[in-house]
Design a protein around this motif. Structure first.
Motif, PDB file in Angstrom:
ATOM      1  N   LEU A 104     -11.535  17.136  25.003  1.00  0.00           N
ATOM      2  CA  LEU A 104     -11.828  18.053  26.496  1.00  0.00           C
ATOM      3  C   LEU A 104     -12.625  19.544  26.356  1.00  0.00           C
ATOM      4  O   LEU A 104     -12.957  19.706  27.729  1.00  0.00           O
ATOM      5  CB  LEU A 104     -10.724  18.284  27.201  1.00  0.00           C
ATOM      6  CG  LEU A 104     -10.493  18.249  28.980  1.00  0.00           C
ATOM      7  CD1 LEU A 104     -11.477  17.348  29.844  1.00  0.00           C
ATOM      8  CD2 LEU A 104      -9.291  18.332  29.128  1.00  0.00           C
ATOM      9  N   ARG A 105     -11.996  20.142  25.890  1.00  0.00           N
ATOM     10  CA  ARG A 105     -12.091  21.832  25.627  1.00  0.00           C
ATOM     11  C   ARG A 105     -13.354  22.077  25.029  1.00  0.00           C
ATOM     12  O   ARG A 105     -14.039  23.155  25.410  1.00  0.00           O
ATOM     13  CB  ARG A 105     -11.176  22.413  25.150  1.00  0.00           C
ATOM     14  CG  ARG A 105      -9.971  22.837  25.357  1.00  0.00           C
ATOM     15  CD  ARG A 105      -8.756  22.819  24.646  1.00  0.00           C
ATOM     16  NE  ARG A 105      -8.962  24.274  24.020  1.00  0.00           N
ATOM     17  CZ  ARG A 105      -8.653  24.837  22.643  1.00  0.00           C
ATOM     18  NH1 ARG A 105      -8.347  23.901  21.934  1.00  0.00           N
ATOM     19  NH2 ARG A 105      -9.507  25.953  22.554  1.00  0.00           N
ATOM     20  N   ALA A 106     -13.459  21.248  24.379  1.00  0.00           N
ATOM     21  CA  ALA A 106     -15.272  21.540  23.600  1.00  0.00           C
ATOM     22  C   ALA A 106     -16.628  21.017  24.914  1.00  0.00           C
ATOM     23  O   ALA A 106     -17.154  21.090  24.218  1.00  0.00           O
ATOM     24  CB  ALA A 106     -15.677  20.844  22.571  1.00  0.00           C
ATOM     25  N   LEU A 107     -15.973  19.851  25.528  1.00  0.00           N
ATOM     26  CA  LEU A 107     -16.868  19.356  26.630  1.00  0.00           C
ATOM     27  C   LEU A 107     -18.003  20.528  27.469  1.00  0.00           C
ATOM     28  O   LEU A 107     -17.475  20.860  27.828  1.00  0.00           O
ATOM     29  CB  LEU A 107     -16.701  18.796  27.751  1.00  0.00           C
ATOM     30  CG  LEU A 107     -16.843  17.760  28.565  1.00  0.00           C
ATOM     31  CD1 LEU A 107     -17.069  16.299  27.170  1.00  0.00           C
ATOM     32  CD2 LEU A 107     -16.010  16.538  29.659  1.00  0.00           C
ATOM     33  N   GLU A 108     -19.169  20.258  26.769  1.00  0.00           N
ATOM     34  CA  GLU A 108     -19.983  20.928  28.015  1.00  0.00           C
ATOM     35  C   GLU A 108     -21.325  19.966  28.971  1.00  0.00           C
ATOM     36  O   GLU A 108     -21.037  18.706  29.082  1.00  0.00           O
ATOM     37  CB  GLU A 108     -21.145  21.264  26.463  1.00  0.00           C
ATOM     38  CG  GLU A 108     -21.274  22.000  25.815  1.00  0.00           C
ATOM     39  CD  GLU A 108     -21.722  22.663  24.647  1.00  0.00           C
ATOM     40  OE1 GLU A 108     -22.916  22.223  24.877  1.00  0.00           O
ATOM     41  OE2 GLU A 108     -20.992  23.771  23.426  1.00  0.00           O
ATOM     42  N   TRP A 109     -21.670  20.364  29.742  1.00  0.00           N
ATOM     43  CA  TRP A 109     -22.353  20.188  30.544  1.00  0.00           C
ATOM     44  C   TRP A 109     -23.564  19.352  30.234  1.00  0.00           C
ATOM     45  O   TRP A 109     -23.911  18.551  31.010  1.00  0.00           O
ATOM     46  CB  TRP A 109     -23.357  21.370  31.551  1.00  0.00           C
ATOM     47  CG  TRP A 109     -21.760  22.387  32.866  1.00  0.00           C
ATOM     48  CD1 TRP A 109     -21.557  23.423  32.545  1.00  0.00           C
ATOM     49  CD2 TRP A 109     -21.049  21.568  33.431  1.00  0.00           C
ATOM     50  NE1 TRP A 109     -20.710  23.500  33.419  1.00  0.00           N
ATOM     51  CE2 TRP A 109     -20.376  22.538  33.980  1.00  0.00           C
ATOM     52  CE3 TRP A 109     -21.048  20.190  33.938  1.00  0.00           C
ATOM     53  CZ2 TRP A 109     -19.503  22.209  35.390  1.00  0.00           C
ATOM     54  CZ3 TRP A 109     -19.562  19.783  35.564  1.00  0.00           C
ATOM     55  CH2 TRP A 109     -19.255  21.256  35.283  1.00  0.00           C
ATOM     56  N   ARG A 110     -24.137  19.558  29.043  1.00  0.00           N
ATOM     57  CA  ARG A 110     -25.454  18.415  28.854  1.00  0.00           C
ATOM     58  C   ARG A 110     -24.506  17.451  28.283  1.00  0.00           C
ATOM     59  O   ARG A 110     -25.712  17.029  28.200  1.00  0.00           O
ATOM     60  CB  ARG A 110     -25.610  18.999  27.721  1.00  0.00           C
ATOM     61  CG  ARG A 110     -25.146  19.797  26.306  1.00  0.00           C
ATOM     62  CD  ARG A 110     -25.682  20.372  25.375  1.00  0.00           C
ATOM     63  NE  ARG A 110     -24.481  20.349  23.868  1.00  0.00           N
ATOM     64  CZ  ARG A 110     -24.706  20.482  22.974  1.00  0.00           C
ATOM     65  NH1 ARG A 110     -25.351  19.002  23.112  1.00  0.00           N
ATOM     66  NH2 ARG A 110     -24.207  19.824  21.858  1.00  0.00           N
ATOM     67  N   ASP A 111     -23.329  17.056  28.213  1.00  0.00           N
ATOM     68  CA  ASP A 111     -22.576  16.430  27.645  1.00  0.00           C
ATOM     69  C   ASP A 111     -23.029  14.780  28.319  1.00  0.00           C
ATOM     70  O   ASP A 111     -22.163  13.783  28.149  1.00  0.00           O
ATOM     71  CB  ASP A 111     -21.376  16.607  26.819  1.00  0.00           C
ATOM     72  CG  ASP A 111     -21.423  16.922  25.779  1.00  0.00           C
ATOM     73  OD1 ASP A 111     -22.280  16.646  25.419  1.00  0.00           O
ATOM     74  OD2 ASP A 111     -20.511  17.864  25.560  1.00  0.00           O
TER      75      ASP A 111
END
Length: 501
Positions: free
Chosen positions: A322-329
């Motif tokens: 969750l913390r590493a989630l980016e908008w590109r994902d």
């Protein structure tokens, strides 16, 4: 000219070949080739994504000839001018020149991750396996300083006899205390930072009781007595980890011929006798009413907390994912969230006496199987869009507006694990559920529980959860089944009471 170099020139038709190609031809590892190139002062260059060595340099590596500087430089210029772009030239591998008696070290720049990698060759184990130590750094200066410090410590030893093992300038023998051998053992471990941190914590627990016992005095009876006391105070999971780490360390001592046999080779893993301990892990999940309370409290607490809770509710992401989630994902058109990476905590300077300093880094997912795509519904996508607009307009997130992370800190970087935990702890308190054993992972277990309740098959649940085994899923499945059985018997009781039977 070396016959091998002649063959290579004819086979590949060029003056430079990659270390991977040379590795295949010679049957040695890439790392060994780079170390050998450094020791002979043969420059390695990176062209595109490939580390290349010149055939002229390889010829010198395979013979006792000295390099003809002019001829060698001409060969470098010939390949660099037409092939290496200005962008790629920054990606050249620099092998740091260093006078090393007993170990070799180098630093390399990896452009794709923008990190400097330190590598030190510590020799070989008795069975011929290479012993290497590596660390990564954000900048070149830190990497150089760390390399100099490591080599200075290692090279305090003047002349080492072949086959002897040294650690921090001291020989390791059968008389070495376990706590000192643990330091050496842990320096050789290669795993994810979080796993290494767990090894250190386990080693500290063992060292409290056995740390000052020498390797030769670590008999089966001494270790058995240790576990007889240990199992009274710890859960089975802790016992399993402790047993495994100690056994592995002693196996290394045996391989290094410091002890004749591993005293744990025939020992069975002890079972916990801790009072009130159940020998199976309980995976708690929110009940439907509790989940409503939590979501309501998260929404009242902050927009960020509510958005994270909704994502966790419908995806079962691990907190690090969750913390590493980016908008590109997030694919808003298709309605899919891609899980490609995970945040983790990395400690530097760990010893048995000190936990070192901690920092958050982006790394790989827990396992390759954890890289996955999770379909999400329109409700989740709508909440994410609202959050995206909130970040753009709220003054508190002014520094985070250009941040790639979906859930940034107000300072603009990735949200920390502590900050994440605090948000949910306060929301739990607001919901009146604090202190009931619920944590961030409860969302993940709830996601899994609800999939099972809806009749989703185990392989599909496993893929959505990103687990490479079904162990946890089957334990949650069993827990759900037990609750359903209890609910069924209660209904049966009511059935009989209504009929006065």
């Amino acid at each position: 000219m070396s016959s091998l170099v002649k063959v290579l020139r004819e086979k590949y038709g060029r003056e430079f070949i990659s270390v991977e190609e040379l590795s295949s031809e010679l049957g040695v590892s890439v790392s060994e080739l780079i170390m050998e190139a450094k020791s002979k002062k043969i420059k390695a260059v990176k062209i595109g994504r490939n580390i290349q060595l010149s055939l002229k340099g390889i010829e010198c590596m395979l013979s006792d000839e000295e390099l003809n500087d002019n001829e060698y430089q001409n060969s470098l210029d010939q390949v660099a001018t037409p092939t290496v772009t200005s962008e790629q030239s920054d990606e050249r591998i620099e092998l740091v020149e260093c006078d090393v008696d007993m170990s070799k070290g180098c630093i390399t720049y990896v452009k794709s991750s923008n990190r400097w990698i330190l590598q030190i060759d510590l020799g070989k184990t008795v069975d011929g396996k290479r012993i290497r130590k590596s660390k990564s750094f954000k900048n070149e200066e830190d990497a150089r300083q760390a390399l100099a410090l490591e080599l200075a410590q290692l090279n305090k030893i003047s002349q080492r006899e072949v086959g002897d093992i040294y650690w921090k300038g001291n020989p390791i023998t059968s008389q070495t205390q376990l706590k000192d051998f643990f330091e050496y053992f842990l320096s050789l471990c290669t795993a994810k930072p979080h796993t290494i941190e767990g090894y250190f914590e386990t080693a500290r627990q063992i060292a409290r009781d056995l740390g000052e016992v020498s390797l030769q005095n670590l008999t089966t009876s001494v270790i058995t007595q240790f576990f007889n006391d240990f199992k009274k105070n710890y859960a089975q999971a802790t016992i399993n980890k402790t047993f495994s780490v100690l056994k592995r360390a002693l196996e290394l001592a045996k391989e290094c011929e410091l002890i004749e046999k591993n005293p744990m080779s025939n020992m069975k893993r002890p079972k916990t006798t801790k009072e009130g301990e159940v020998n199976k892990q309980v995976y708690k999940a929110f009940k439907d009413e509790e989940l409503k309370q939590v979501l309501k409290a998260c929404k009242e607490y902050s927009q960020c907390t509510y958005t994270m809770a909704k994502v966790l509710q419908y995806t079962g992401l691990r907190p690090g994912e969750l913390r590493a989630l980016e908008w590109r994902d997030i694919d808003f058109e298709v309605g899919v969230i891609h899980v490609r990476q995970a945040a983790t905590q990395e400690r530097e300077g760990m010893t048995l006496e000190s936990r070192g300093t901690i920092k958050s880094v982006i790394g790989t997912t827990k396992t390759p199987y954890s890289v996955r795509k999770i379909p999400v519904n329109s409700e989740v996508l709508e909440v994410l869009k609202e959050w995206q607009e909130y970040v753009k307009s709220d003054r508190a997130y002014e520094k985070a507006r250009k941040c790639q992370y979906v859930f940034p800190s107000t300072r603009g970087g990735m949200i920390g694990s502590t900050g994440l935990s605090i948000k949910f702890r306060k929301a739990m308190q607001q919901a009146g559920l604090h202190g009931r054993g619920y944590e961030l992972y409860t969302f993940r277990h709830t996601f899994c529980t609800n999939l099972i309740k809806q009749g989703v098959d185990i392989p599909t649940v496993q893929r959505l959860m990103g687990d490479n085994t079904t162990d946890v899923i089957l334990k949650i499945y069993t827990s759900v089944e037990e609750r359903d059985l209890l609910s069924a018997t209660k209904k049966l009781k009511g059935y009989f009471e209504n009929r006065d039977l």
